[in-house]
Design a protein around this motif. Structure first.
Motif: not given
Length: 323
Positions: A208-225
């Motif tokens: 994805f070109d853009v990831i929107v994260d209002p959640v944080g935590g593990q979801v945020r950590t894994e988003s870079l992948r």
């Protein structure tokens, strides 16, 4: 007027229904007869005392609530472009005052919905957040036509505004993530909904070109992948309450990623020029069905129940109080 006050910092039981004097608009202000007041996580965090040491934030006793829909009740000196009885929606600058039957706002924060075929419950549930989504996708990061977008916490109050605005701005594909038990068919314009716990394996090689994260935590950590090379990660909240996870700076470096934060309370006052276009986009998105989120209506007296729904993650869509 009827109002709900936070009598002290604590659990939802500190919310008390009371009677207060009707507020009057000062110069440049608008008094609104409230028909609907949205409940947000920021209301919960403030009531819990999570930010009680922050300068400028409310101290008990105060009336919570920052998103209000209703009709114009009275106009302060200098306000000439609205009329009594006109349908409006507004977003508080102080995160207070909304849980009441009368609300006073600065004129600059009031949007007229009179020209749009909008249910006021939908207006308060989606228009302020859609405005913020537009500013976020055109300010801190630039979403370009044809790009792919991933939105975490897809049905949350702010997150739910992003797919419609992203589509307006030309996104080719918008995918949402949710916690497994909340996966469901949605009226929101997502192309796909996936379980956040298995998103990396389920999405496979899709980036994805853009990831929107209002959640944080593990979801945020894994988003870079899940970011494409040169992709942008937009941080707009931390609904998980998990402050231990973050992003790997070396991975940001190697991937040529951009990580940007968007806090509307700080960004909008510094960029008022972004508001008119964002407001028009938000109203259009709501009126055209691009932000058709689920709404649960509760009486003002049930504000504590509304807060508990958000704390327990049992709310389906937005919870809106009806004075």
């Amino acid at each position: 007027m009827k109002a709900v006050q936070v009598t002290e910092f604590g659990d939802a039981k500190v919310l008390a229904l009371t009677e207060l004097p009707d507020p009057e608009p000062g110069p440049g202000q608008v008094a609104i007869d409230v028909t609907h007041a949205a409940v947000g996580l920021i209301d919960v965090y403030l009531r819990q005392g999570l930010y009680k040491g922050r300068p400028g934030l409310p101290q008990p006793p105060y009336v919570p609530g920052l998103e209000v829909a209703g009709t114009v009740r009275a106009l302060g000196e200098g306000v000439t472009d609205l009329t009594i009885g006109e349908k409006v929606v507004t977003l508080s600058g102080s995160a207070t005052g909304g849980y009441a039957s009368v609300y006073v706002s600065d004129r600059a924060r009031v949007l007229s919905t009179q020209a749009y075929d909008l249910d006021p419950a939908l207006a308060v549930a989606v228009v302020p957040n859609a405005l913020m989504a537009h500013v976020a996708l055109t300010g801190p990061i630039q979403l370009h036509p044809g790009e792919r977008v991933l939105v975490h916490g897809a049905f949350g109050a702010l997150a739910a505004a992003f797919p419609g605005i992203a589509k307006q701005l030309g996104a080719a594909r918008v995918v949402g993530t949710v916690r497994g038990e909340r996966a469901a068919v949605s009226r929101l314009p997502y192309d796909r909904i996936v379980d956040s716990a298995t998103m990396v394996s389920v999405l496979g090689d899709e980036k994805f070109d853009v990831i929107v994260d209002p959640v944080g935590g593990q979801v945020r950590t894994e988003s870079l992948r899940l970011l494409a090379p040169g992709g942008r990660l937009l941080l707009v909240g931390n609904a998980s309450g998990d402050w231990q996870h973050g992003v790997d700076g070396n991975a940001v470096w190697h991937g040529n990623f951009i990580v940007a934060g968007f806090n509307a309370g700080g960004y909008l006052p510094a960029h008022p020029e972004a508001v008119p276009a964002a407001a028009a986009a938000a109203l259009t998105a709501a009126a055209s069905g691009l932000a058709d989120t689920e709404i649960e209506l509760l009486p003002l007296a049930d504000a504590a129940t509304a807060h508990e729904r958000l704390e327990e993650h049992t709310a389906q869509g937005r919870v809106v109080l009806v004075p």
